[in-house]
Design a protein around this motif. Structure first.
Motif, PDB file in Angstrom:
ATOM      1  N   UNK A   1       0.626  -5.996 -18.234  1.00  0.00           N
ATOM      2  CA  UNK A   1      -0.212  -5.101 -19.036  1.00  0.00           C
ATOM      3  C   UNK A   1      -0.658  -5.709 -20.365  1.00  0.00           C
ATOM      4  N   UNK A   2       0.007  -6.742 -20.842  1.00  0.00           N
ATOM      5  CA  UNK A   2      -0.361  -7.308 -22.140  1.00  0.00           C
ATOM      6  C   UNK A   2      -0.024  -8.795 -22.159  1.00  0.00           C
ATOM      7  N   UNK A   3      -0.736  -9.512 -23.025  1.00  0.00           N
ATOM      8  CA  UNK A   3      -0.600 -10.971 -23.087  1.00  0.00           C
ATOM      9  C   UNK A   3      -0.936 -11.433 -24.496  1.00  0.00           C
ATOM     10  N   UNK A   4      -0.086 -12.302 -25.050  1.00  0.00           N
ATOM     11  CA  UNK A   4      -0.332 -12.864 -26.379  1.00  0.00           C
ATOM     12  C   UNK A   4       0.091 -14.329 -26.394  1.00  0.00           C
ATOM     13  N   UNK A   5      -0.597 -15.116 -27.219  1.00  0.00           N
ATOM     14  CA  UNK A   5      -0.247 -16.517 -27.449  1.00  0.00           C
ATOM     15  C   UNK A   5       0.479 -16.641 -28.774  1.00  0.00           C
ATOM     16  N   UNK A   6       1.484 -17.537 -28.820  1.00  0.00           N
ATOM     17  CA  UNK A   6       2.171 -17.802 -30.074  1.00  0.00           C
ATOM     18  C   UNK A   6       1.227 -18.552 -31.007  1.00  0.00           C
ATOM     19  N   UNK A   7       1.170 -18.189 -32.298  1.00  0.00           N
ATOM     20  CA  UNK A   7       0.180 -18.813 -33.202  1.00  0.00           C
ATOM     21  C   UNK A   7       0.426 -20.284 -33.491  1.00  0.00           C
ATOM     22  N   UNK A   8       1.654 -20.767 -33.388  1.00  0.00           N
ATOM     23  CA  UNK A   8       1.940 -22.161 -33.754  1.00  0.00           C
ATOM     24  C   UNK A   8       2.551 -22.976 -32.618  1.00  0.00           C
ATOM     25  N   UNK A   9       3.222 -22.334 -31.681  1.00  0.00           N
ATOM     26  CA  UNK A   9       3.868 -23.045 -30.582  1.00  0.00           C
ATOM     27  C   UNK A   9       3.061 -22.875 -29.300  1.00  0.00           C
ATOM     28  N   UNK A  10       3.261 -23.800 -28.355  1.00  0.00           N
ATOM     29  CA  UNK A  10       2.587 -23.716 -27.063  1.00  0.00           C
ATOM     30  C   UNK A  10       3.361 -22.766 -26.154  1.00  0.00           C
TER      31      UNK A  10
ATOM     32  N   UNK B   1       4.159 -13.701 -33.696  1.00  0.00           N
ATOM     33  CA  UNK B   1       4.040 -14.089 -35.091  1.00  0.00           C
ATOM     34  C   UNK B   1       4.689 -15.452 -35.291  1.00  0.00           C
ATOM     35  N   UNK B   2       4.310 -16.107 -36.378  1.00  0.00           N
ATOM     36  CA  UNK B   2       4.856 -17.430 -36.680  1.00  0.00           C
ATOM     37  C   UNK B   2       6.186 -17.359 -37.416  1.00  0.00           C
ATOM     38  N   UNK B   3       6.533 -16.194 -37.969  1.00  0.00           N
ATOM     39  CA  UNK B   3       7.803 -16.013 -38.678  1.00  0.00           C
ATOM     40  C   UNK B   3       8.610 -14.930 -37.977  1.00  0.00           C
ATOM     41  N   UNK B   4       9.929 -14.950 -38.217  1.00  0.00           N
ATOM     42  CA  UNK B   4      10.796 -13.960 -37.574  1.00  0.00           C
ATOM     43  C   UNK B   4      10.491 -12.559 -38.092  1.00  0.00           C
ATOM     44  N   UNK B   5      10.505 -11.567 -37.216  1.00  0.00           N
ATOM     45  CA  UNK B   5      10.664 -11.667 -35.763  1.00  0.00           C
ATOM     46  C   UNK B   5       9.381 -12.193 -35.116  1.00  0.00           C
ATOM     47  N   UNK B   6       9.506 -13.220 -34.282  1.00  0.00           N
ATOM     48  CA  UNK B   6       8.328 -13.872 -33.728  1.00  0.00           C
ATOM     49  C   UNK B   6       7.703 -13.105 -32.571  1.00  0.00           C
TER      50      UNK B   6
END
Length: 478
Positions: free
Chosen positions: A251-260, A298-303
């Motif tokens: 139902x949902x999909x996101x990419x990490x902003x800094x990691x692959x 997100x790039x910082x915790x909680x990621x």
């Protein structure tokens, strides 16, 4: 008989003391001691007694501290305490006021410094704020221009369920219940050009529910209700990777902003973390009891932050793959979440209300009330404009920091559709924040822009209504 009782001077002193006691009692209970009859006595003793009476009446009354959960009613001092308006009422105090100093304000009473002869009547309500100033501080919202419909794109044959913008802001993608993904030229689509559609990608066998462009690769990621997660190469327009593991629809999909890394959530009540290059499943973030319908990376915790149909939000430690915090404030399914780029907060949307959170520790900050619909989509731009779209076609535009609802509108279905097919399923701002694109149940894509002719004179902020709403919410217990 002892010497003290036989001494005539002792008897005279006892009589004098009794006489002084009678005099003090009369002075104590009379209204005007100077005009009341007093037996003859020593003027020095009488003056000393009057002085003591004046000193006692000048001592201020000591008041004890009032608990925060209580409030008192002022009773008029007219001797008639049986009136309905003189009942002591207990009023709850907002939890937001607990961290600051306590002050009392009179609500509903008529009292002023200039007219101190009138007695204040009304409810004493605690107010934080301002270091004992006694007045509730009303935040002033930023002014935003109203938004209006600019262009309608009709190409899909099913509900438009997902949208994503290219990092270069040159194009955007739309995923639909017709199982296709369409790539659009943003500049041409904004003016309604007939050649705005660039290409149509086919490969899913169920509605496409999630889309994301990679900021570092020419890749487009898609997720659908067919349990498939695909990676498309936009140079060849072909699928180059599949990510297998979900047991039901995604139902949902996101990419990490800094990691692959790629994070997906679905009907199997888990969020899965994937390595983009090796297709390896790194973590299974399990803990929800129902569908994971919204994600934030997100790039910082909680990621990773997940919102679920079990009405909870979970904040995850990506390195350990464990839940850090669970937020249970919502009463309805959480279908949308959004975070701005200008501060470390996020907003979650459900059918009960929108809630504003501190992202670092999940601390609750504020509720945005007024959108009485199932909120399916939310988006925020750099100017602090938050938009929420509901399943009844209503769109509410908010000032992000204060929660002021500066515009409410309803989407109009395109000709040939039912009036009930005006639900808004997805919403995204472009890279500049000047264009808003929504995907709707009438199979259309609508592009919105700000009204260039609007100003603070033509569309002012309703400070009277905003102040009333703030005062009303400050008295509610969250």
């Amino acid at each position: 008989m002892s010497d003290s009782t036989s001494n005539p001077s002792y008897a005279s002193l006892a009589a004098l003391s009794a006489r002084h006691s009678l005099k003090r009692a009369r002075v104590l209970y009379c209204v005007d001691p100077q005009s009341t009859f007093l037996p003859s006595t020593d003027p020095a003793i009488l003056q000393a007694s009057l002085n003591r009476r004046k000193r006692r009446s000048a001592v201020p009354v000591q008041t004890k501290e009032i608990k925060q959960s209580d409030a008192l009613a002022l009773l008029p001092d007219d001797g008639q305490h049986n009136d309905n308006n003189t009942i002591i009422q207990m009023m709850p105090v907002a939890s937001e006021l607990s961290n600051t100093s306590t002050a009392l304000t009179v609500q509903g009473g008529k009292s002023s410094d200039g007219d101190k002869s009138k007695k204040a009547t009304g409810i004493l309500v605690k107010s934080d704020k301002g270091g004992g100033s006694g007045k509730l501080k009303i935040p002033t919202p930023d002014w935003h221009a109203p938004w209006k419909l600019s262009t309608v794109l009709s190409s899909h044959l099913g509900w438009v369920r997902s949208l994503a913008f290219d990092p270069t802001n040159d194009m955007f993608a739309s995923g639909s219940a017709d199982r296709t993904i369409k790539i659009w030229d943003l500049a041409k689509a904004s003016v309604g050009a007939p050649d705005a559609l660039k290409i149509t990608l086919t490969g899913h066998i169920s509605p496409v529910r999630g889309l994301a462009f990679s900021p570092r690769h020419p890749y487009l990621f898609s997720a659908g209700e067919d349990k498939m997660v695909k990676c498309w190469d936009l140079e060849t327009n072909q699928v180059i990777r599949h990510y297998h593991g979900h047991l039901s629809g995604v139902f949902c999909l996101k990419l990490h902003p800094t990691l692959d890394l790629l994070v997906t959530g679905g009907r199997d009540a888990v969020a899965r973390v994937w390595d983009i290059r090796t297709k390896t499943q790194i973590h299974v973030l399990a803990g929800h009891d129902n569908t994971v319908a919204s994600l934030l990376c997100r790039s910082t915790d909680p990621q990773v932050i997940t919102g679920s149909h079990d009405t909870t939000i979970k904040l995850w430690d990506l390195a350990a793959g464990k839940c850090m915090t669970t937020l249970t404030h919502h009463q309805k399914s959480i279908r949308a979440m959004v975070e701005p780029a200008f501060e470390n907060t996020f907003v979650s949307g459900a059918a009960d209300c929108l809630k504003y959170w501190q992202a670092k520790d999940g601390r609750f900050l504020k509720s945005y009330t007024g959108h009485k619909a199932v909120v399916n989509a939310m988006a925020v731009n750099e100017d602090g404009v938050l938009v929420s779209g509901g399943d009844d076609g209503t769109m509410h535009f908010w000032d992000y920091k204060t929660g002021y609802n500066f515009q409410s509108s309803t989407s109009i279905v395109q000709p040939g559709s039912l009036d009930a097919e005006n639900a808004i399923y997805c919403a995204e701002f472009d890279g500049t924040g000047t264009r808003l694109i929504t995907g709707e149940a009438d199979k259309s894509i609508k592009i919105w822009k700000q009204d260039e002719d609007a100003s603070e004179l033509t569309d002012p902020i309703d400070m009277v209504g905003w102040r009333k709403k703030c005062i009303k919410e400050s008295k509610q217990r969250y």
